[in-house]
Design a protein around this motif. Sequence first.
Motif, PDB file in Angstrom:
ATOM      1  N   TYR A 218       0.844  -1.196   0.000  1.00  0.00           N
ATOM      2  CA  TYR A 218       0.000   0.000   0.000  1.00  0.00           C
ATOM      3  C   TYR A 218       0.878   1.243   0.000  1.00  0.00           C
ATOM      4  CZ  TYR A 218      -3.784  -3.216   1.036  1.00  0.00           C
ATOM      5  OH  TYR A 218      -4.688  -4.254   0.964  1.00  0.00           O
ATOM      6  N   ASN A 219       0.575   2.166  -0.892  1.00  0.00           N
ATOM      7  CA  ASN A 219       1.415   3.341  -1.064  1.00  0.00           C
ATOM      8  C   ASN A 219       1.178   4.357   0.053  1.00  0.00           C
ATOM      9  OD1 ASN A 219       3.335   5.033  -2.422  1.00  0.00           O
ATOM     10  ND2 ASN A 219       2.644   4.157  -4.362  1.00  0.00           N
ATOM     11  N   THR A 220       1.770   5.530  -0.076  1.00  0.00           N
ATOM     12  CA  THR A 220       1.731   6.528   0.994  1.00  0.00           C
ATOM     13  C   THR A 220       0.830   7.705   0.644  1.00  0.00           C
ATOM     14  OG1 THR A 220       3.822   7.382   0.096  1.00  0.00           O
ATOM     15  CG2 THR A 220       3.955   5.957   2.023  1.00  0.00           C
ATOM     16  N   ASP A 221      -0.111   7.512  -0.283  1.00  0.00           N
ATOM     17  CA  ASP A 221      -1.154   8.511  -0.490  1.00  0.00           C
ATOM     18  C   ASP A 221      -2.260   8.264   0.541  1.00  0.00           C
ATOM     19  OD1 ASP A 221      -2.011   6.101  -1.473  1.00  0.00           O
ATOM     20  OD2 ASP A 221      -2.817   6.893  -3.338  1.00  0.00           O
ATOM     21  N   ALA A 222      -3.324   9.067   0.509  1.00  0.00           N
ATOM     22  CA  ALA A 222      -4.366   8.965   1.526  1.00  0.00           C
ATOM     23  C   ALA A 222      -4.999   7.572   1.554  1.00  0.00           C
ATOM     24  CB  ALA A 222      -5.430  10.035   1.278  1.00  0.00           C
ATOM     25  N   ASN A 223      -5.356   7.044   0.381  1.00  0.00           N
ATOM     26  CA  ASN A 223      -5.964   5.713   0.337  1.00  0.00           C
ATOM     27  C   ASN A 223      -4.990   4.653   0.822  1.00  0.00           C
ATOM     28  OD1 ASN A 223      -8.139   3.805  -0.565  1.00  0.00           O
ATOM     29  ND2 ASN A 223      -6.513   3.129  -1.934  1.00  0.00           N
ATOM     30  N   GLY A 224      -3.716   4.789   0.458  1.00  0.00           N
ATOM     31  CA  GLY A 224      -2.719   3.823   0.898  1.00  0.00           C
ATOM     32  C   GLY A 224      -2.516   3.839   2.395  1.00  0.00           C
ATOM     33  N   GLU A 225      -2.552   5.032   3.004  1.00  0.00           N
ATOM     34  CA  GLU A 225      -2.409   5.118   4.461  1.00  0.00           C
ATOM     35  C   GLU A 225      -3.608   4.474   5.152  1.00  0.00           C
ATOM     36  OE1 GLU A 225       0.135   5.924   6.096  1.00  0.00           O
ATOM     37  OE2 GLU A 225       1.376   7.069   4.707  1.00  0.00           O
ATOM     38  N   ILE A 226      -4.806   4.733   4.629  1.00  0.00           N
ATOM     39  CA  ILE A 226      -6.005   4.112   5.199  1.00  0.00           C
ATOM     40  C   ILE A 226      -5.911   2.593   5.112  1.00  0.00           C
ATOM     41  CG2 ILE A 226      -8.481   3.776   4.814  1.00  0.00           C
ATOM     42  CD1 ILE A 226      -8.618   6.767   4.047  1.00  0.00           C
ATOM     43  N   CYS A 227      -5.488   2.100   3.951  1.00  0.00           N
ATOM     44  CA  CYS A 227      -5.422   0.651   3.751  1.00  0.00           C
ATOM     45  C   CYS A 227      -4.287   0.013   4.543  1.00  0.00           C
ATOM     46  CB  CYS A 227      -5.275   0.336   2.268  1.00  0.00           C
ATOM     47  SG  CYS A 227      -6.779   0.623   1.312  1.00  0.00           S
ATOM     48  N   ALA A 228      -3.144   0.682   4.658  1.00  0.00           N
ATOM     49  CA  ALA A 228      -2.032   0.129   5.432  1.00  0.00           C
ATOM     50  C   ALA A 228      -2.425  -0.045   6.896  1.00  0.00           C
ATOM     51  CB  ALA A 228      -0.796   1.024   5.313  1.00  0.00           C
ATOM     52  N   ASN A 229      -3.171   0.916   7.445  1.00  0.00           N
ATOM     53  CA  ASN A 229      -3.610   0.796   8.836  1.00  0.00           C
ATOM     54  C   ASN A 229      -4.701  -0.258   8.970  1.00  0.00           C
ATOM     55  OD1 ASN A 229      -2.354   2.903  10.794  1.00  0.00           O
ATOM     56  ND2 ASN A 229      -2.619   4.003   8.884  1.00  0.00           N
ATOM     57  N   ALA A 230      -5.580  -0.375   7.958  1.00  0.00           N
ATOM     58  CA  ALA A 230      -6.584  -1.437   7.996  1.00  0.00           C
ATOM     59  C   ALA A 230      -5.910  -2.804   7.952  1.00  0.00           C
ATOM     60  CB  ALA A 230      -7.553  -1.284   6.823  1.00  0.00           C
ATOM     61  N   PHE A 231      -4.895  -2.940   7.112  1.00  0.00           N
ATOM     62  CA  PHE A 231      -4.134  -4.188   7.015  1.00  0.00           C
ATOM     63  C   PHE A 231      -3.478  -4.513   8.357  1.00  0.00           C
ATOM     64  CE2 PHE A 231      -0.169  -6.462   6.391  1.00  0.00           C
ATOM     65  CZ  PHE A 231      -0.509  -7.481   5.517  1.00  0.00           C
ATOM     66  N   ALA A 232      -2.812  -3.521   8.948  1.00  0.00           N
ATOM     67  CA  ALA A 232      -2.143  -3.743  10.234  1.00  0.00           C
ATOM     68  C   ALA A 232      -3.149  -4.140  11.305  1.00  0.00           C
ATOM     69  CB  ALA A 232      -1.389  -2.489  10.650  1.00  0.00           C
TER      70      ALA A 232
END
Length: 330
Positions: A218-232
């Motif tokens: 997941y990248n470091t744009d807004a959607n990527g940050e949301i998804c990275a935290n959801a994944f974690a």
Amino acid sequence: MHPLDWSRRDAELALAAMKAVFTLYGKRDLAPIHAEFLLAMRDAVFRQPGLDPLAARPIGPGEFAALVPVTEHRERALEYLTIVPYVDVAIEPAKAELVGQYFAFVGRGSDALKFLDNIAHQHVRASQFCIARKLLPKLLPGGPMTQVTRAIRMLRENRGDAAKAARFQALGRLPERTLGNVFYRFHRARGFALPGEPGCMPEDLLATHDITHMLSGYNTDANGEICANAFAGGSMPKHALMIAVTGLLSFHNKGGLDQSGKYAASTGNLNPREFANAFQRGMESTCLVGWDYHRDWEVSVDALRARFNIRDAADIWDDPPSEEAMALMS
């Protein structure tokens, strides 16, 4: 761990309760983003594509307590209810209070519920304290003296530490696709300071998050940050929902953890389908918190993804978000 095998009946009841919170038990219409979220959770988390949660009759707290058997699935369904108020850009206290009633009817409490209640009522300091008290011991293991020492070191780290910076800069000389080389390239491609460089973020707090981006794809744009935290959050056996919503608080909800607006990012960035899929991918993976990544700098990213059961991940370290995507985050 999260249950991955939901019966049709349990999934139907959980989604009906979520629908009740979205609509304040029938007092509001179901908004398009609510419908998208219910369908995304149906497919990714509950895995019951044959259900139609949009046509389901909402069930309130008392009926939920009477109908849903006392199992791990009921506990998890309650936790999932705490996500629902965050789907709206503006978190409504009434929805948080309704979620609390579901817990009250079954005689349960929850850290995720306390966190939601503080956020919904704009008790920002209490929210920050709650998440710090629960999660910092996992990020900074050890006794009180060890934690204090590490906290002091982190405060100084932003000023720069030449020896530490040199160790992280040397990672760039490791073979391609090793964790260390990827870590170096991830930071350089985005203009992020490496640990030890002036202006860096403390390694103890941010390195695991950055590595989550690299391994999950997941990248470091807004959607990527949301998804990275959801994944974690999906990967964590405890405090999962508190972690999963932190990306929403920073990049979707108004106010979030910073009511002053000093660090406010853009709002309205939730893609329900991608959030639910990221959470589900996390559920199938092994949690990275507590992993000593320093020992694995020379291990390939492919081997680490296999070790942690992370599948279908994109290689994003050399591909930072566009300037337009980053501008939307500020």
